[in-house]
Design a protein around this motif. Structure first.
Motif, PDB file in Angstrom:
ATOM      1  N   PHE A   3     -85.314   4.402 -22.661  1.00 31.02           N
ATOM      2  CA  PHE A   3     -84.466   5.694 -22.741  1.00 31.02           C
ATOM      3  C   PHE A   3     -83.065   4.903 -22.684  1.00 31.02           C
ATOM      4  O   PHE A   3     -82.603   3.975 -21.705  1.00 31.02           O
ATOM      5  N   ALA A   4     -82.066   5.656 -22.890  1.00 35.08           N
ATOM      6  CA  ALA A   4     -80.658   5.388 -22.903  1.00 35.08           C
ATOM      7  C   ALA A   4     -80.389   5.713 -21.602  1.00 35.08           C
ATOM      8  O   ALA A   4     -80.302   6.922 -21.221  1.00 35.08           O
ATOM      9  N   VAL A   5     -79.423   4.742 -20.861  1.00 36.54           N
ATOM     10  CA  VAL A   5     -79.130   4.974 -19.378  1.00 36.54           C
ATOM     11  C   VAL A   5     -77.586   4.716 -19.314  1.00 36.54           C
ATOM     12  O   VAL A   5     -77.039   3.711 -19.818  1.00 36.54           O
ATOM     13  N   GLU A   6     -76.911   5.421 -18.652  1.00 35.85           N
ATOM     14  CA  GLU A   6     -75.499   5.490 -18.464  1.00 35.85           C
ATOM     15  C   GLU A   6     -75.167   5.670 -17.012  1.00 35.85           C
ATOM     16  O   GLU A   6     -75.470   6.340 -16.384  1.00 35.85           O
ATOM     17  N   HIS A   7     -73.999   4.725 -16.760  1.00 41.08           N
ATOM     18  CA  HIS A   7     -73.515   4.566 -15.647  1.00 41.08           C
ATOM     19  C   HIS A   7     -72.019   4.382 -15.612  1.00 41.08           C
ATOM     20  O   HIS A   7     -71.458   3.667 -16.225  1.00 41.08           O
ATOM     21  N   PRO A   8     -71.006   5.240 -14.812  1.00 42.69           N
ATOM     22  CA  PRO A   8     -69.673   4.904 -14.856  1.00 42.69           C
ATOM     23  C   PRO A   8     -69.043   3.501 -14.804  1.00 42.69           C
ATOM     24  O   PRO A   8     -68.125   3.181 -15.500  1.00 42.69           O
ATOM     25  N   GLU A   9     -69.660   2.790 -13.994  1.00 44.13           N
ATOM     26  CA  GLU A   9     -69.166   1.240 -13.777  1.00 44.13           C
ATOM     27  C   GLU A   9     -70.198   0.394 -14.698  1.00 44.13           C
ATOM     28  O   GLU A   9     -69.658  -0.630 -15.163  1.00 44.13           O
ATOM     29  N   MET A  10     -71.260   0.680 -14.661  1.00 48.13           N
ATOM     30  CA  MET A  10     -72.253  -0.436 -15.281  1.00 48.13           C
ATOM     31  C   MET A  10     -72.435  -0.072 -16.975  1.00 48.13           C
ATOM     32  O   MET A  10     -72.633  -0.971 -17.629  1.00 48.13           O
ATOM     33  N   GLY A  11     -71.894   0.920 -17.284  1.00 45.74           N
ATOM     34  CA  GLY A  11     -71.765   1.289 -18.844  1.00 45.74           C
ATOM     35  C   GLY A  11     -73.272   1.873 -19.388  1.00 45.74           C
ATOM     36  O   GLY A  11     -73.951   2.433 -18.684  1.00 45.74           O
ATOM     37  N   HIS A  12     -73.281   1.665 -20.585  1.00 50.82           N
ATOM     38  CA  HIS A  12     -74.642   1.910 -21.347  1.00 50.82           C
ATOM     39  C   HIS A  12     -75.653   0.950 -21.379  1.00 50.82           C
ATOM     40  O   HIS A  12     -75.221  -0.302 -21.603  1.00 50.82           O
ATOM     41  N   MET A  13     -76.916   1.368 -21.149  1.00 49.05           N
ATOM     42  CA  MET A  13     -77.997   0.367 -21.387  1.00 49.05           C
ATOM     43  C   MET A  13     -79.236   0.982 -21.850  1.00 49.05           C
ATOM     44  O   MET A  13     -79.234   2.384 -21.603  1.00 49.05           O
ATOM     45  N   SER A  14     -80.365   0.402 -22.453  1.00 49.85           N
ATOM     46  CA  SER A  14     -81.484   1.094 -22.743  1.00 49.85           C
ATOM     47  C   SER A  14     -82.629   0.145 -21.941  1.00 49.85           C
ATOM     48  O   SER A  14     -82.745  -1.053 -21.741  1.00 49.85           O
TER      49      SER A  14
END
Length: 139
Positions: free
Chosen positions: A108-119
């Motif tokens: 799944f696509a995961v997003e965090h304001p500081e860490m950015g986007h990742m799968s």
């Protein structure tokens, strides 16, 4: 295969691997963290913070509720060295979200304001009538 026979008096030059392994980054992955370099500490500082996770085309806020180091295996050091990466201690994380967001396991696509986007590959592991916990394991 080369047509030149091997000459023991004149062996081929040794080729040194690059200091930093080449990483192919597609345009859609630009700016995403390199998952092979993320550690427990990178996530631990975001404990109890919200991560937006897209499950089946719906973005849902989950909270990172647990980050736990796992026992090390000897092979981890060998793999890291072969890839030119720093050795990372394996770890697991638990993300908690609303029960109605349960979607089964998957990437799944995961997003965090500081860490950015990742799968991330996530597996539902437990829950209550109100919430579902997803686990992510980094080896």
């Amino acid at each position: 295969m080369s047509d030149t026979p091997f000459d023991p008096d004149n062996p081929p030059a040794k080729v040194e691997p690059p200091a930093e392994p080449p990483v192919a980054v597609s345009p859609e992955d630009e700016g995403k963290p390199l998952l092979g370099r993320l550690t427990k500490d990178d996530f631990e500082k975001h404990l109890n913070q919200s991560f937006r996770i897209t499950l089946e085309d719906e973005a849902v806020d989950f909270t990172l509720v647990e980050v736990t180091e796992l026992p090390r295996k000897v092979s981890n050091a060998e793999v890291a060295k072969a890839l030119g990466l720093a050795e990372r201690a394996p770890f697991t994380m638990i993300f908690r979200g609303p029960r109605e967001a349960e979607s089964g396991q998957g990437t799944f696509a995961v997003e965090h304001p500081e860490m950015g986007h990742m799968s991330l590959f996530m597996v539902p592991v437990q829950g209550t009538d109100e919430h579902i916990d997803y686990e992510v394991i980094f080896t």
